[in-house]
Design an enzyme around this catalytic site. Structure first.
Site, PDB file in Angstrom:
ATOM      1  N   TYR A  53     -53.135 -10.933  28.226  1.00  0.00           N
ATOM      2  CA  TYR A  53     -52.482 -10.035  28.659  1.00  0.00           C
ATOM      3  C   TYR A  53     -51.025 -10.365  28.574  1.00  0.00           C
ATOM      4  CZ  TYR A  53     -51.807 -12.397  33.204  1.00  0.00           C
ATOM      5  OH  TYR A  53     -51.664 -13.186  34.449  1.00  0.00           O
ATOM      6  N   CYS A  54     -50.007  -9.408  28.562  1.00  0.00           N
ATOM      7  CA  CYS A  54     -48.456  -9.552  28.490  1.00  0.00           C
ATOM      8  C   CYS A  54     -48.105  -8.837  29.453  1.00  0.00           C
ATOM      9  CB  CYS A  54     -48.065  -9.610  26.926  1.00  0.00           C
ATOM     10  SG  CYS A  54     -48.123  -7.952  26.572  1.00  0.00           S
ATOM     11  N   ARG A  55     -46.896  -8.402  29.387  1.00  0.00           N
ATOM     12  CA  ARG A  55     -46.194  -7.470  30.351  1.00  0.00           C
ATOM     13  C   ARG A  55     -46.756  -6.209  30.409  1.00  0.00           C
ATOM     14  NH1 ARG A  55     -40.671  -7.272  29.348  1.00  0.00           N
ATOM     15  NH2 ARG A  55     -41.341  -5.333  27.878  1.00  0.00           N
TER      16      ARG A  55
END
Length: 88
Positions: A53-55
């Site tokens: 995941y990222c933002r």
């Protein structure tokens, strides 16, 4: 995540973003680092599911493509990124 069984968890955000909050148990490897793929390959088993995941989901989609090309068998991209993760 419990329904996925044994899953490896990768946070591809920056150290500053990670420091502001992250999913428990996630390993941080910054997508913007030049050695991102190499460090990820060294830290995780390519045969086991890898959730990342990222933002918001943009960087993780790019990271997914790079890691699939590097031989990771099963990658799960957390849709909506950290922003979509339920906070307690």
């Amino acid at each position: 995540m419990a329904a996925l069984g044994e899953v490896q968890l990768l946070d591809v955000r920056t150290p500053e973003e990670y420091g502001a909050g992250h999913i428990e148990g996630a390993t941080l490897i910054n997508f913007f680092d030049a050695d991102f793929v190499e460090r990820t390959a060294a830290a995780f088993d390519k045969e086991k599911p890898l959730m990342l995941y990222c933002r918001s989901g943009n960087r993780s989609a790019k990271a997914t493509a790079k890691l699939k090309a590097a031989g990771f068998k099963e990658i799960i991209d957390l849709k909506g990124g950290y922003n979509a993760w339920p906070k307690q």
